[in-house]
Design an enzyme around this catalytic site. Sequence first.
Site, PDB file in Angstrom:
ATOM      1  N   LYS A   1       0.869  -1.180   0.000  1.00 24.75           N
ATOM      2  CA  LYS A   1       0.000   0.000   0.000  1.00 24.75           C
ATOM      3  C   LYS A   1       0.904   1.228   0.000  1.00 24.75           C
ATOM      4  CE  LYS A   1      -2.025   3.310   2.521  1.00 24.75           C
ATOM      5  NZ  LYS A   1      -1.847   4.217   1.450  1.00 24.75           N
TER       6      LYS A   1
ATOM      7  N   GLU B   1       9.823   1.637  10.627  1.00 23.90           N
ATOM      8  CA  GLU B   1      10.858   2.655  10.370  1.00 23.90           C
ATOM      9  C   GLU B   1      10.157   3.996  10.458  1.00 23.90           C
ATOM     10  OE1 GLU B   1      13.876   1.873  10.178  1.00 23.90           O
ATOM     11  OE2 GLU B   1      13.882  -0.221   9.549  1.00 23.90           O
TER      12      GLU B   1
ATOM     13  N   CYS C   1      13.582  10.925   6.603  1.00 24.58           N
ATOM     14  CA  CYS C   1      13.512  10.532   8.013  1.00 24.58           C
ATOM     15  C   CYS C   1      14.832  10.795   8.714  1.00 24.58           C
ATOM     16  CB  CYS C   1      13.150   9.060   8.108  1.00 24.58           C
ATOM     17  SG  CYS C   1      14.230   8.024   7.123  1.00 24.58           S
TER      18      CYS C   1
ATOM     19  N   GLU D   1       9.329  16.545  14.563  1.00 24.10           N
ATOM     20  CA  GLU D   1       9.823  16.346  13.203  1.00 24.10           C
ATOM     21  C   GLU D   1       9.092  17.284  12.244  1.00 24.10           C
ATOM     22  OE1 GLU D   1       8.815  12.673  11.182  1.00 24.10           O
ATOM     23  OE2 GLU D   1      10.904  12.442  10.610  1.00 24.10           O
TER      24      GLU D   1
HETATM   25  P1  NAD Z   1       2.283   8.594   7.360  1.00 24.90           P
HETATM   26  O1  NAD Z   1       2.519   7.872   8.614  1.00 24.90           O
HETATM   27  O2  NAD Z   1       1.286   9.675   7.327  1.00 24.90           O
HETATM   28  O3  NAD Z   1       1.842   7.584   6.208  1.00 24.90           O
HETATM   29  C1  NAD Z   1       2.639   6.459   5.884  1.00 24.90           C
HETATM   30  C2  NAD Z   1       1.762   5.415   5.230  1.00 24.90           C
HETATM   31  O4  NAD Z   1       0.839   4.906   6.193  1.00 24.90           O
HETATM   32  C3  NAD Z   1       0.930   5.940   4.077  1.00 24.90           C
HETATM   33  O5  NAD Z   1       0.895   4.963   3.064  1.00 24.90           O
HETATM   34  C4  NAD Z   1      -0.436   6.113   4.704  1.00 24.90           C
HETATM   35  O6  NAD Z   1      -1.506   6.040   3.797  1.00 24.90           O
HETATM   36  C5  NAD Z   1      -0.463   4.939   5.660  1.00 24.90           C
HETATM   37  N1  NAD Z   1      -1.420   5.070   6.760  1.00 24.90           N
HETATM   38  C6  NAD Z   1      -1.869   6.199   7.334  1.00 24.90           C
HETATM   39  N2  NAD Z   1      -2.740   5.909   8.334  1.00 24.90           N
HETATM   40  C7  NAD Z   1      -2.831   4.567   8.372  1.00 24.90           C
HETATM   41  C8  NAD Z   1      -3.560   3.655   9.194  1.00 24.90           C
HETATM   42  N3  NAD Z   1      -4.363   4.076  10.153  1.00 24.90           N
HETATM   43  N4  NAD Z   1      -3.400   2.346   8.981  1.00 24.90           N
HETATM   44  C9  NAD Z   1      -2.567   1.892   8.031  1.00 24.90           C
HETATM   45  N5  NAD Z   1      -1.864   2.702   7.212  1.00 24.90           N
HETATM   46  C10 NAD Z   1      -1.993   4.024   7.385  1.00 24.90           C
HETATM   47  O7  NAD Z   1       3.714   9.118   6.903  1.00 24.90           O
HETATM   48  P2  NAD Z   1       4.068  10.057   5.676  1.00 24.90           P
HETATM   49  O8  NAD Z   1       3.628  11.438   6.020  1.00 24.90           O
HETATM   50  O9  NAD Z   1       3.611   9.441   4.402  1.00 24.90           O
HETATM   51  O10 NAD Z   1       5.658   9.972   5.671  1.00 24.90           O
HETATM   52  C11 NAD Z   1       6.467  10.803   6.428  1.00 24.90           C
HETATM   53  C12 NAD Z   1       6.939  10.095   7.677  1.00 24.90           C
HETATM   54  O11 NAD Z   1       7.647   8.908   7.335  1.00 24.90           O
HETATM   55  C13 NAD Z   1       7.894  10.910   8.483  1.00 24.90           C
HETATM   56  O12 NAD Z   1       7.563  10.874   9.847  1.00 24.90           O
HETATM   57  C14 NAD Z   1       9.228  10.244   8.260  1.00 24.90           C
HETATM   58  O13 NAD Z   1      10.164  10.425   9.261  1.00 24.90           O
HETATM   59  C15 NAD Z   1       8.832   8.832   8.103  1.00 24.90           C
HETATM   60  N6  NAD Z   1       9.877   8.082   7.378  1.00 24.90           N
HETATM   61  C16 NAD Z   1      10.686   7.210   8.059  1.00 24.90           C
HETATM   62  C17 NAD Z   1      11.696   6.548   7.404  1.00 24.90           C
HETATM   63  C18 NAD Z   1      12.598   5.574   8.124  1.00 24.90           C
HETATM   64  O14 NAD Z   1      13.181   4.730   7.474  1.00 24.90           O
HETATM   65  N7  NAD Z   1      12.737   5.644   9.425  1.00 24.90           N
HETATM   66  C19 NAD Z   1      11.901   6.738   6.050  1.00 24.90           C
HETATM   67  C20 NAD Z   1      11.074   7.629   5.387  1.00 24.90           C
HETATM   68  C21 NAD Z   1      10.044   8.290   6.067  1.00 24.90           C
END
Ligand code: NAD
Length: 492
Positions: free
Chosen positions: A175, A250, A284, A385
Amino acid sequence: MEKYQHYIDGAFVDPSSGRWFETFNPYTGKPWAEMARGDAIDVERAVAAAHCAFESGPWKTTTASERGALLRRIGDLVARDAEKLAAIEVRDNGKLMAEMLAQVRYIPQWYYYYGGLADKIEGSVIPLDKRGYLNYTKYEPLGVVAIITPWNSPLMLTTWKLAPALAAGNTAVIKPSEFTSASALEFAKLLDEAGVPPGVVNIVTGFGGEVGTPLIEHDKVAKVAFTGSDATGKKIYAAAAQTMKHVTMELGGKSPNIVFADADLDDAVNGAISGIFAATGQTCLAGSRLLVEDSIHDDFLDRLVTRAKTARMGDPASLDTQVGPMTTLPQYQKVLDYIAIALGEGATLVAGGKPAEQPECGDGWFVEPTIFKDVKNDMRIAQEEVFGPVLSVIRFKDEDDAVRIANETIYGLAAGVWTRDIGRAIRMTEALHAGTVWVNTYRATSFMSPFGGYRQSGIGRENGAEMIKEYLQTKSVWMNFGAPSTNPFVQR
Ligand code: NAD
């Protein structure tokens, strides 16, 4: 406008609801394609296909060596189509073409590496303390893996999960983020050509609540491999517990990039810039807190600000652009909100601080590279963040002070240290609570080196040989070849 369907059971299919949603080009601020808007029915179809492929399809009898060969073919096809895949990501995500070409050309290495590892996953024979038994272990795949990714490096972060998941013999339902789903579907076009059997990899696009929730709650999903925000990660962790799913998480970070007075300051300026302004700070591992030793603070800041002000902003497809747009409109607004919060908290703005106005930025969602000084570590701008091109500069007195400030956060994803003193470098690597510590470099990652967070930055690791175990479970097999039958009421 282009249209992207789901990819389920080896075919591109319309959403069961007949609904679609728009995906935007962050450089123009305009929609450029329509994506299938998935729901629980689509999730059910995808999980059923993945489960069936895991339990009874040709995948089940594919040998580990054959899986390895298949992964290597996927890698070759990604390499062949790298420019096309990069161009899609630039359009959908706003990532720089210069970065995307390098990233997509690097992605095959994950398929080659985990393809090579597929047939080297060996159990062991245990030299038991009991006579008459043969006891051995084997590693088995978990089943259906749900891969949920964020918008910032969609194809790369999918690869980090899919390559080891397939090498280990699992099947997957992906997804992607609702903001950047196109590259995963372009990638899916290669799977049939690579020889991946139907149902082994499925993609359902849509929103977190509509696709993510039924996916993580599904009892036939064995594991959730998630990259995203810590807030969503916590929800997923709690939901996954209901059916005892395996998880890797992550999550976010507020990583300290620490510059000591004895560092090579030219290198450190480059490291600070790359730590926060590469990928427009939407990573991230961004070094979003820059800790600078008192004695060089003003001089270092001058150099940094001068350099940040020269950053070329504009069309991400142009190879000489250095800072691209924010990927999403909500993220653009969030970054501007955080700039206002920092000003309200008393931080001093020394660069940027507003939407970019250059004509090259057009109607795109651009924020100028922004630097605050006089930041205190307990301010929100230092603790939360931002996920954008906003740097908080914090001064420190000595090594102990640097360690204390660096570790005062809920996160622990990464840290950078700039020093010429080898003893100090080693002491710092030991003292910092972070899953990755870079010394005299920043932002380096490899398919070979484990990556993941301490504390609220995550659970488990990605990359490296060892982490394939995150996609496996251990079976212990006991065979009696002559142990006497004993009292059945007493444990052996
Ligand atoms: P997000 O958590 O809003 O969304 C991530 C994914 O989760 C999306 O596909 C979203 O549709 C899905 N999602 C949202 N709510 C959900 C739920 N209730 N159940 C299941 N899936 C759900 O994150 P984002 O805004 O897309 O990405 C940015 C974040 O990702 C930042 O906090 C960043 O630090 C983190 N990130 C971490 C790493 C790492 O490796 N540590 C790498 C890249 C990004």
